[in-house]
Design an enzyme around this catalytic site. Structure first.
Site, PDB file in Angstrom:
ATOM      1  N   HIS A   1       0.630  -1.273  -0.299  1.00  0.00           N
ATOM      2  CA  HIS A   1       0.020   0.160  -0.010  1.00  0.00           C
ATOM      3  C   HIS A   1       0.840   1.452   0.083  1.00  0.00           C
ATOM      4  O   HIS A   1       0.754   1.981  -0.761  1.00  0.00           O
ATOM      5  CB  HIS A   1      -1.224   0.203   1.285  1.00  0.00           C
ATOM      6  CG  HIS A   1      -1.843  -0.816   1.158  1.00  0.00           C
ATOM      7  ND1 HIS A   1      -3.418  -0.416   0.784  1.00  0.00           N
ATOM      8  CD2 HIS A   1      -2.013  -2.071   1.145  1.00  0.00           C
ATOM      9  CE1 HIS A   1      -4.033  -1.074   0.887  1.00  0.00           C
ATOM     10  NE2 HIS A   1      -3.205  -2.011   0.893  1.00  0.00           N
TER      11      HIS A   1
ATOM     12  N   ILE B   1      -7.804  -2.749  -1.910  1.00  0.00           N
ATOM     13  CA  ILE B   1      -9.305  -3.131  -0.796  1.00  0.00           C
ATOM     14  C   ILE B   1      -7.284  -3.423   0.394  1.00  0.00           C
ATOM     15  O   ILE B   1      -6.687  -3.581  -0.173  1.00  0.00           O
ATOM     16  CB  ILE B   1      -9.741  -4.438  -1.017  1.00  0.00           C
ATOM     17  CG1 ILE B   1     -10.918  -4.578   0.746  1.00  0.00           C
ATOM     18  CG2 ILE B   1      -9.462  -5.420  -1.210  1.00  0.00           C
ATOM     19  CD1 ILE B   1     -11.954  -3.576   1.127  1.00  0.00           C
TER      20      ILE B   1
END
Length: 907
Positions: A570, A907
């Site tokens: 991320h 997600i």
């Protein structure tokens, strides 16, 4: 309402260097409503993907000569309205349909690839209104087509860009524009972008065709517009960003704490010499009153700024909201129980945990008064107060086939190779094992795991022989955790060790844990607080061994979440995305290649900063490091992260899990053949690398084209110097001088966003949904013989174990989050699959053929993985009660499937 002349003819309608053509003559206007040729779009029911058809009835005439007027063309815009609309939205849409119908809502202007000799910029058509009408009833009434008629001179050349201006009150989502009428067929302008209202931003939008050009190949008529588009994404680094902005800039992680609310919620700034970290997207919010270096927070449900096109589309947003609702249900139920009992209770027996899946929770109607005091949605409130409701979790796959598998040593070891965190195991290559920490602070560097301890577990084999034959492996969390142990153990309900775990690869191909070292910081009376545990044969030793394994699993869960998942995928991906938008034009071939792998990542990262990794958030509440979680993540970035080692083959070699072998695919040979994560990952990596190599070779004829590509060089330079500024002087950054350099860099990024993230994300609930298998925190240290707790342990070892792992509230909170993070959205875009809404992403037929080969290769890989999962010789994939390894199967359906590789970190 604007007058006809003001709407169509005023040069002031456009800003910057985008200038409309001279005022049209009356004879040049065309009646848009007399032309009914439209490109119709439908939305695939399966996932909400938009499917464009090529049927045009009737087709506009190709290069119809109309005297001096030139060529008649038709511009068709496909717009997606909200799927779920409020009454007010419908009224607004009806008004906008009317405004567009009379030609006073949107204007377009075509720009040629050729230079106008008079203006010295691309030739431009007249500015024409876009007209629309109320759509006929269909299965997808939210897809609407609008059209504009244009006349361009016969020598206009090929259209290369469109200038679009939105005079409506609201933004709208433009899917694509198709221009009909030129001799070489329809020209596509892919968008999938929000077109801002002129009242929010007076600048018009520029859209380019789906042709890819290197900077040096840019048609003369588009050169200035290409540069203007890039500059518009950079902003000036000032002011607070607004929702409609499309500005990409950098900021440190200085918005995780909330010191204005509570001193306990103050958190250090991540990004800088003391606590290095990748950069995030700048929002420009004001500083906190308590700490000028920290940025004020925006709490949910209010959104954190990300550039407008990085936000979730509606189907994705609805799916995420549903997941949040589900998480809230699971959080709320134990919260109610805790409120009534006035305490957050521990699990009393393992049957209490089983009831989460078998019986669930009963929420009673008489609890309405308490529910009324909670700030929750009316949907949830109604759902919970319509009578007794039964809420329960799905059975995680780890116990679905064998309820007791988690207790066994072979399953504990198997998950290091085929679990949710299979990226920390290393081959043991040096002995004795030594720490790199300062011995004056952290005690003796040498591990307490001795040769004698190991050889006692090697069944007659010497330590030297075991190492030479690649039979010994280690997971070493000692150095990363020991500096934080004292601070973590001072937190309420937190007790951890720094751990090392040694594994033996047995002759029958099974990995077995043989020794666990658990360490605490030295004390004045005990400079070496290290204990080594081995699997014993009596009841007491067996239970202590279970507690030692639980502490290792807790460490593994924390490092997995904070380092391997959040940091390495991320957080490290976000600077690549920001730099791409700031330095690469949308017509750059590398931007087109990367774009599917960048979608939604900035939005999910912003949501994580708001609810998951923030001070007092879910990660701090439910994982061992608590308030020190992100500091630990920063320490890992400082000591461990380097871009060149994020490439899969390099990572496997670094960990000693593979050796170089030019005769093997990807140039590496696995040390353990039955290493499911690595074996399947190499298939995916190889497919991505071949796809990228073919793509790069098609656009770059030789390496000099790479080194002279100003945009790609600026992109790579900014990633190093701004996006990862704290690492900019590291010598390991790869050069970007050749086609092979570019191939490896882009492959690493695509792998990180797709296969790597999938492998360590979508197994979170399948493996972590049963808390004893992967407890996210421990509340007690292992009782020692001279401690009062030891007698209680002897009397009830099960109670000691259950009182050490998370409480019912903590467990259900973590399970809810893991369930949400493991869920695929209905509109998920998987690797190798081209969403219909992006069908016209590029016009190059050779590239399309390359992509088809890539897709076919991934289908073959799926078949290969399925065959491996049925091979009984591969004991880490199959056997009695053993779940197959499916995390790297490319495709999936929606939901918690434990498989599927999305294109991007969404997600």
């Amino acid at each position: 309402m604007l007058s006809q002349s003001a709407f169509h003819r005023s040069p002031s309608l456009f800003s910057g260097r985008i200038t409309p053509s001279p005022t049209p003559k009356p004879g040049q206007w065309h009646a848009a409503m007399n032309r009914r040729a439209m490109v119709r779009t439908v939305v695939a029911k399966k996932a909400g993907a938009v499917k464009s058809t090529s049927v045009v009835k009737p087709s506009p005439p190709a290069e119809k000569e109309t005297g001096k007027e030139g060529i008649e063309v038709r511009v068709v815009l496909t717009v997606k309205n909200k799927i779920k609309q409020r009454l007010l939205d419908k009224i607004e849409d009806s008004w906008e349909y009317f405004v567009n119908g009379i030609g006073k809502g949107i204007t377009v202007q075509l720009v040629s690839e050729e230079i106008d000799p008079d203006t010295k910029v691309g030739k431009r058509s007249l500015v024409e209104p876009v007209r629309g009408w109320l759509p006929k009833p269909s299965d997808h009434p939210y897809i609407v087509d609008y059209a504009a008629n244009l006349t361009v001179p016969s020598d206009f050349g090929r259209p290369g860009a469109i200038i679009i201006t939105n005079f409506l009150q609201n933004e709208f989502f433009l899917m694509e524009i198709v221009v009909h009428g030129f001799s070489d067929g329809p020209t596509f302008f892919p968008a999938n972008s929000w077109i801002h209202s002129r009242k929010d931003n007076p600048s018009s939008r520029i859209l380019f065709t789906n042709k890819a050009y290197l900077p040096s190949q840019t048609p003369d008529g588009l050169k200035d517009m290409r540069q203007n588009e890039i500059v518009s994404h950079r902003g000036n680094g000032k002011g607070e960003r607004k929702k409609h902005d499309r500005i990409y800039d950098y900021a440190p992680y200085n918005d995780l704490g909330n010191p204005d609310k509570n001193d306990e919620l103050a958190r250090p700034v991540l990004g800088g010499l003391e606590m290095p970290y990748p950069r995030r997207c700048r929002t420009g919010r004001r500083s906190t009153k308590s700490d000028p270096s920290s940025e004020s927070r925006i709490e949910k449900p209010h959104p954190v700024y990300v550039p407008r096109d990085e936000t979730f589309e509606e189907i994705k947003e609805n799916a995420f909201s549903t997941g949040r609702l589900k998480a809230l249900l699971h959080n709320l139920v134990p919260a109610l129980a805790a409120a009534f009992s006035r305490r957050d209770s521990q699990f009393e027996c393992f049957s209490d945990i089983d009831r989460l899946y078998k019986d669930g929770f009963i929420v009673k109607a008489e609890e309405e008064s308490f529910v009324d005091r909670l700030i929750i949605s009316s949907v949830l409130k109604n759902f919970m107060t319509m009578g007794d409701k039964l809420l329960k979790y799905d059975i995680p796959s780890i116990i679905s086939r064998d309820r007791f598998s988690w207790l066994r040593d072979n399953e504990f070891a198997r998950q290091t190779l085929a679990g949710v965190n299979p990226v920390d195991i290393q081959r043991l290559r040096e002995f004795p094992i030594r720490s790199k920490l300062d011995p004056t602070i952290y005690g003796p560097q040498e591990s307490a795991i001795t040769k004698e301890i190991l050889e006692h577990e090697l069944n007659g084999m010497s330590l030297e022989e075991a190492m030479e034959t690649n039979r010994l492996f280690i997971i070493d969390y000692h150095d990363i955790l020991l500096p934080y142990i004292k601070r973590i153990n001072s937190l309420k309900g937190r007790k951890i060790y720094a751990s090392r775990t040694i594994f033996l690869s047995t002759r029958n191909g099974i990995l077995r844990p043989i020794a666990i070292e658990l360490s605490l910081p030295p004390s004045p009376s005990n400079p070496s607080r290290k204990r080594v545990y081995t699997h014993g044969h009596d009841a007491t030793t067996n239970w202590i061994w279970k507690l030692a394994k639980a502490h290792v699993c807790t460490n593994d869960a924390g490092v997995h979440q904070l380092v391997n998942h959040w940091l390495r995928t991320h957080a490290c991906m976000e600077p690549y995305i920001i730099a791409a938008h700031r330095q690469l034009s949308s017509m750059h071939p590398i931007f087109k290649l990367l774009h599917p792998h960048m979608r939604y990542t900035m939005e999910i990262n912003a949501l994580a900063r708001q609810s998951l990794i923030n001070g007092g958030g879910i990660i701090e509440s439910c994982f061992s490091p608590g308030k020190h979680s992100m500091e630990l993540s920063s320490a890992a970035y400082k000591s461990m992260w380097r871009f060149d080692m994020e490439a899969l083959p390099a990572d496997l070699i670094r960990r000693g899990m593979a050796v170089e072998d030019p005769s093997m695919p990807c140039g590496v040979r696995l040390v353990l053949e039955d290493y499911p994560y690595a074996a399947d990952s190499l298939l995916i990596w190889s497919a991505i690398e071949d796809w990228v190599r073919g793509y790069v070779n098609h656009f770059y004829h030789d390496s000099s084209c790479v080194s002279s590509d100003k945009e790609i060089q600026a992109w790579w330079d900014e990633i190093k110097n701004k996006g990862h500024a704290d690492k900019k002087n590291e010598p390991w950054w790869p050069n970007l001088n050749t086609k092979e350099d570019l191939t490896r860099i882009v492959t690493t990024m695509i792998w990180t966003a797709s296969g790597q993230h999938a492998a360590i994300n979508f197994g979170q609930y399948p493996f972590g949904g049963y808390m004893p298998n992967r407890p996210t925190l421990m509340k007690k240290l292992i009782p020692q013989e001279d401690e009062p707790e030891y007698e209680k342990f002897l009397l009830n070892p099960q109670q000691t174990f259950l009182s050490s792992i998370p409480s019912q509230l903590q467990a259900t909170q973590v399970m809810a989050v893991q369930d949400t993070l493991s869920t695929h959205s209905p509109d998920e875009e998987y690797i190798g699959q081209l969403a219909a809404s992006h069908a016209n992403w590029i016009s190059d037929h050779h590239v399309k053929n390359l992509f088809e080969k890539f897709s076919a290769r991934l289908e073959e890989i799926e078949e290969t993985i399925n065959k491996r999962n049925k091979d009984f010789h591969l004991k880490n994939r199959t056997g009695a009660g053993v779940p197959p390894y499916e995390l790297l199967l490319p495709s999936s359906g929606p939901g918690v499937t434990g498989r599927g590789i999305p294109n991007s970190i969404s997600i």
